[in-house]
Design an enzyme around this catalytic site. Sequence first.
Site, PDB file in Angstrom:
ATOM      1  N   LYS A  54       0.843  -1.201   0.000  1.00 17.62           N
ATOM      2  CA  LYS A  54       0.000   0.000   0.000  1.00 17.62           C
ATOM      3  C   LYS A  54       0.881   1.255   0.000  1.00 17.62           C
ATOM      4  O   LYS A  54       0.618   2.221  -0.706  1.00 17.62           O
ATOM      5  CB  LYS A  54      -0.942  -0.017   1.219  1.00 17.62           C
ATOM      6  CG  LYS A  54      -2.052  -1.048   1.045  1.00 17.62           C
ATOM      7  CD  LYS A  54      -2.812  -1.380   2.309  1.00 17.62           C
ATOM      8  CE  LYS A  54      -3.771  -2.540   2.050  1.00 17.62           C
ATOM      9  NZ  LYS A  54      -4.483  -2.994   3.240  1.00 17.62           N
ATOM     10  N   GLN A  98      -4.269  -1.730   9.591  1.00 23.03           N
ATOM     11  CA  GLN A  98      -4.224  -3.041   8.934  1.00 23.03           C
ATOM     12  C   GLN A  98      -4.880  -4.103   9.831  1.00 23.03           C
ATOM     13  O   GLN A  98      -4.508  -4.258  10.996  1.00 23.03           O
ATOM     14  CB  GLN A  98      -2.766  -3.412   8.618  1.00 23.03           C
ATOM     15  CG  GLN A  98      -2.622  -4.684   7.810  1.00 23.03           C
ATOM     16  CD  GLN A  98      -3.248  -4.597   6.412  1.00 23.03           C
ATOM     17  OE1 GLN A  98      -3.128  -3.588   5.716  1.00 23.03           O
ATOM     18  NE2 GLN A  98      -3.948  -5.644   6.012  1.00 23.03           N
ATOM     19  N   ASP A 121     -10.570   3.194   4.473  1.00 25.41           N
ATOM     20  CA  ASP A 121     -10.879   1.765   4.329  1.00 25.41           C
ATOM     21  C   ASP A 121     -12.388   1.518   4.411  1.00 25.41           C
ATOM     22  O   ASP A 121     -12.850   0.420   4.100  1.00 25.41           O
ATOM     23  CB  ASP A 121     -10.190   0.975   5.460  1.00 25.41           C
ATOM     24  CG  ASP A 121      -9.152   0.001   4.926  1.00 25.41           C
ATOM     25  OD1 ASP A 121      -9.120  -0.203   3.692  1.00 25.41           O
ATOM     26  OD2 ASP A 121      -8.384  -0.540   5.738  1.00 25.41           O
TER      27      ASP A 121
END
Length: 294
Positions: A54, A98, A121
């Site tokens: 990422k 994450q 996200d």
Amino acid sequence: MTAQLIDGSAIAEQIRAQVKAEVAEWVAAGHPTPGLATVLVGDNPASAVYVRSKQKACAEAGIQSFGHTLPATASQQEVEDLVRRLNADPAVNGILVQLPLPAGLDEEGVLSAISLEKDVDGFHPVNMGRLAQKGRDPLFVPCTPAGCMYLLQSVQPHIEGLNAVVLGRSNIVGMPVALLLVRANATVTICHSRTRNLADVVRQADVLIAAVGRAEMVRGDWIKPGAIVIDVGINRVEDPSRPKGYRLVGDVAFEEAKEVAGFLTPVPGGVGPMTIAMLIRNTLTAAQWAAAKK
Ligand code: NDP
């Protein structure tokens, strides 16, 4: 019939190139460089790989990334404090925690601490709730489900009234993709580990999204001829002929499915690359909103 493959790698590459051009234009117009903060807790090697890729994608798109790592022993308070500091940092437009978090940490508590405007996200409970509500819109849509919809609509823009079957009901893939399909007016069936007669349900699908994490579970004779099949699964199967001793396969038996489906995503090179493309797109959007709010 031989299915037409949906090339997620190529589509993701186009999105990344487009985001890169938009970022360059944005910065040339005098705006600050968009920034994404990544939060990695613990030493799960797969999570570390995802975070690195990422960050690399950000760098390629001209987006700044700020990597934060905490040990697996970090307390709930420490993780949430970090998130709050990032919420307050104007250089950070998006915050990516994450998942999964190490055992003992409350995922919902951490995700809820992320500012809604920085939730690139799309996992904040409010963004998820808005996704489920009629007449409301989330600020961000989760990246993998958004990638699935993008691939699906690249071959079938109008899915209104189609029968869509989603295999899996996880918070990060199955449930949000089902909600997106409902929003696009498909008729949606969500299947899970307790579903009876799974193959029969799948045979009704004009659109099939498979997100179960079971190698090649969906067989060719489960698929309705001509169906659009989006395979989210990423599963390792032993393969001594490969240098790493394994290969990656999806949740769908690819060789069988390609004889029946109308369109099919490969694994790898289907949904996988779309997740990161959607993440950098969301980060740029977050930067634009932050500037508009000033
Ligand atoms: P989870 O394990 O969180 O969820 C799996 C879902 O599948 C659950 O809802 C489970 O049902 C259901 N399920 C499991 N076994 C069966 C079965 N035999 N029959 C029917 N349903 C079943 O997985 P994720 O959603 O996180 O991930 C799914 C797959 O997608 C994985 O292979 C993962 O690696 C991949 N993935 C890919 C991404 C990408 O491409 N970027 C991103 C995220 C995930 P129940 O709820 O009843 O337990």
